[in-house]
Write an enzyme that holds these catalytic residues in place. Structure first.
Site, PDB file in Angstrom:
ATOM      1  N   LYS A   1       0.858  -1.182   0.000  1.00 32.86           N
ATOM      2  CA  LYS A   1       0.000   0.000   0.000  1.00 32.86           C
ATOM      3  C   LYS A   1       0.898   1.236   0.000  1.00 32.86           C
ATOM      4  O   LYS A   1       1.457   1.617   1.025  1.00 32.86           O
ATOM      5  CB  LYS A   1      -0.926   0.052   1.217  1.00 32.86           C
ATOM      6  CG  LYS A   1      -2.002   1.145   1.069  1.00 32.86           C
ATOM      7  CD  LYS A   1      -2.526   1.663   2.381  1.00 32.86           C
ATOM      8  CE  LYS A   1      -1.653   2.720   2.983  1.00 32.86           C
ATOM      9  NZ  LYS A   1      -1.598   3.991   2.186  1.00 32.86           N
TER      10      LYS A   1
ATOM     11  N   GLY B   1       5.398   7.914  10.496  1.00 37.00           N
ATOM     12  CA  GLY B   1       5.509   8.556  11.796  1.00 37.00           C
ATOM     13  C   GLY B   1       5.462   7.574  12.955  1.00 37.00           C
ATOM     14  O   GLY B   1       4.946   6.452  12.830  1.00 37.00           O
TER      15      GLY B   1
ATOM     16  N   GLU C   1      10.113   1.491  10.439  1.00 34.99           N
ATOM     17  CA  GLU C   1      11.100   2.551  10.234  1.00 34.99           C
ATOM     18  C   GLU C   1      10.368   3.860  10.454  1.00 34.99           C
ATOM     19  O   GLU C   1       9.613   4.313   9.596  1.00 34.99           O
ATOM     20  CB  GLU C   1      11.684   2.438   8.820  1.00 34.99           C
ATOM     21  CG  GLU C   1      13.107   2.953   8.712  1.00 34.99           C
ATOM     22  CD  GLU C   1      13.158   4.385   8.281  1.00 34.99           C
ATOM     23  OE1 GLU C   1      12.690   5.234   9.063  1.00 34.99           O
ATOM     24  OE2 GLU C   1      13.632   4.657   7.183  1.00 34.99           O
TER      25      GLU C   1
ATOM     26  N   CYS D   1      13.507  10.573   7.008  1.00 39.42           N
ATOM     27  CA  CYS D   1      13.573  10.121   8.396  1.00 39.42           C
ATOM     28  C   CYS D   1      14.951  10.357   8.993  1.00 39.42           C
ATOM     29  O   CYS D   1      15.104  10.460  10.207  1.00 39.42           O
ATOM     30  CB  CYS D   1      13.215   8.639   8.472  1.00 39.42           C
ATOM     31  SG  CYS D   1      14.222   7.633   7.358  1.00 39.42           S
TER      32      CYS D   1
ATOM     33  N   GLU E   1      10.171  15.802  15.441  1.00 47.73           N
ATOM     34  CA  GLU E   1      10.482  15.716  14.010  1.00 47.73           C
ATOM     35  C   GLU E   1       9.654  16.738  13.239  1.00 47.73           C
ATOM     36  O   GLU E   1       8.422  16.694  13.244  1.00 47.73           O
ATOM     37  CB  GLU E   1      10.192  14.305  13.496  1.00 47.73           C
ATOM     38  CG  GLU E   1      10.634  14.086  12.067  1.00 47.73           C
ATOM     39  CD  GLU E   1      10.452  12.645  11.621  1.00 47.73           C
ATOM     40  OE1 GLU E   1      11.333  12.125  10.929  1.00 47.73           O
ATOM     41  OE2 GLU E   1       9.410  12.040  11.964  1.00 47.73           O
TER      42      GLU E   1
END
Length: 501
Positions: free
Chosen positions: A179, A233, A254, A288, A389
């Site tokens: 997906k 996230g 991840e 990331c 972040e």
């Protein structure tokens, strides 16, 4: 196969392109213009069930899972060749979809086929082991594919992030339901087309664009998914992890990062400023591993900030389809506003803007979702802009006094994906790298990866690894086989009771 014109795509399930069962679609926006350039079917829970069923049927049939490994490897190599053949279509479409400058996208996508060739080669090179079990026994291990793998990939690097897990999942004989992000679905669908052309049996590789809270949630929770891979996230990753754990499925996550970049005063400022500008601003900071938290030795702090601000001022912002562009838009208007809000918050917390901080004023940029490369000084490690972040082209610069403080600051984060160290002192490089509690450490560079190198983090940056044998074997189960080789039969209750286990 071309990326021109208005694109319309469906779901790739069982080797067939289908509309969503409820007919739902979503427009896909070009972040450079803010306008729709395509439309894609949106998978419902029912569509995810269809895709998983197709993948499971293909797996159980053995058409791929039981194929001779030399033949399976050959299909992966054909797939890699087709990727190279259609390289220009792929990188141009990816740039159009996610706004990353074409020079960056070309460089990344050009390495894509290597992931499939590498894992095809691991398949042929893998060996089982003999276990030294005492007594009249021959014991060995073997591995077998786990079943159906679900991959939830993100918008920032659709092809690369998908392929880092897709390649080993397919090589080891599994079936896959991918997906892609609903924001950037088109290149993953093109990958599905190429897989069909390469000779993957129907149902082995399925591509189902959809919304995370619906399609992503169902894929993560589906009882027939043996492993889920998620890039995104930390909070949605936590939900994915809980869903997998509830049925004891494997998971590779991840997640977020706040990558520290440690700059010592023995490294030339012009060298470190150029290098860390790449770390912070490549892909508009939407990675990331973005080097967004710069830790700079106090003795060079002011000079370094000036050098980094100077580098940021030279970055060419513009249409990512043009080769001269070095910084494109962020993915959406929502992302643009979130980044601007973080910059405003940073100034409220006491930081000052050394460069950037807003939307570029060039009228030629039009309504795209651009943000200036931004450098913030006067930042403390406890500020939100240093701990959360931002996922945009924003670098915060924090001073440190000595090596011990640098390491302490670098490790003082909820995240632990990567870090980089800038120094000319070889001994210091090894000392600091050994003390950093992150999954990845670079020295005098940043954001380098290879299919042979494990990639992943600790703490709230996730679990598991992509790349290398670590990833390859995690798409399999290990089986221990023990064979009694003694001529006489076992008779525990008749007197052969010297050893129970």
């Amino acid at each position: 196969m071309s990326e021109a014109g208005f694109l319309e795509r469906g779901l790739l399930i069982g080797g067939v392109e289908l509309a969503a069962e409820d007919g739902a679609t979503i427009d896909v926006i070009n972040p450079t213009t803010g306008e729709a350039f395509g439309r894609v079917a949106v998978a419902s829970e029912s569509d995810i069930n269809r895709a998983v069923a197709a993948a499971k049927d293909a797996f159980v049939s053995g058409v791929w899972s039981e194929m001779a490994i030399a033949d399976r490897s050959a299909v992966l190599h054909r797939f890699a060749e087709l990727i190279d053949t259609h390289l220009e279509d792929l990188f141009r479409l990816e740039t159009r979809n996610n706004g990353r400058p074409i020079t960056e996208t070309r460089a990344q996508v050009a390495r894509l086929s290597g992931w499939y060739r590498y894992n095809a080669s691991l398949l042929l090179a893998d060996r089982t082991s003999v276990v030294p079990m005492p007594g009249p026994y021959h014991s060995y291990t073997s591995r077998f594919p786990i079943g159906v793998v679900g991959i939830l990939s993100s918008f920032n690097h659709p092809l690369m992030i998908s392929s880092k897990s897709l390649a080993p999942a397919l090589a080891t004989g599994n079936s896959v339901v991918l997906k892609p992000s609903e924001l950037t679905p088109f290149t993953c669908l093109m990958l599905g087309d190429l897989a069909d052309e390469a000779g993957f049996p129907p149902g082995v590789f399925n591509v189902v664009p959809g919304l995370g809270p619906v399609a992503g949630k169902r894929l993560a929770e589906h009882p027939d998914i043996a492993k889920i891979v998620f890039t995104g996230g930390t909070e949605p990753g936590r939900s994915v992890s809980i869903a997998a754990a509830s049925r004891f499925a494997k998971a590779t996550l991840e997640l977020g990062g706040k990558t520290p970049v440690i700059i010592f005063d023995d490294q030339a400022i012009d060298v470190s400023a150029r290098g860390v500008a790449f770390a912070a601003f490549v892909a508009a900071g939407q990675t990331c591993i973005c080097g967004s938290r710069m830790l700079v030795q106090q003795s060079i702090y002011d000079e370094f900030v000036e050098g980094l601000a100077n580098q940021a001022s030279k970055i060419k912002i513009g249409d990512p389809a043009l080769p001269r562009t070095q910084l494109g838009p962020v993915i959406s208007e929502k992302a643009q506003q979130r980044i601007l809000d973080y910059i405003a918050l940073a100034t409220e917390e006491g930081a000052t803007i050394a460069y950037g901080g807003g939307i570029p004023t060039d009228p030629a940029l039009g309504p795209g979702f651009f943000v200036e490369p931004t450098v913030l000084r006067g930042v403390g490690n406890s500020m939100r802009c240093a701990r959360e972040e931002i996922f945009g082209p924003v670098a915060v610069v924090i001073p440190f006094a000595d090596e011990d403080e640098a390491v302490a600051l670098a490790n003082d984060s909820p995240f632990g994906l990567g870090s980089s160290v800038w120094t000319k002192d070889v001994g210091r490089a090894h000392r600091v790298a050994a003390r950093l509690t992150h999954g990845i450490v670079w020295v005098n560079d940043h954001h380098r990866l290879d299919p042979s190198s494990p990639w992943g983090g600790v703490r709230e940056s996730g679990i598991g690894r992509e790349g290398g044998w670590e990833s390859f074997h995690d798409f399999t189960h290990v089986k221990a086989v023990t064979i009694r080789i003694a001529e006489d039969p076992i008779d525990w209750y008749g007197g052969d009771n010297q050893r129970l286990n």
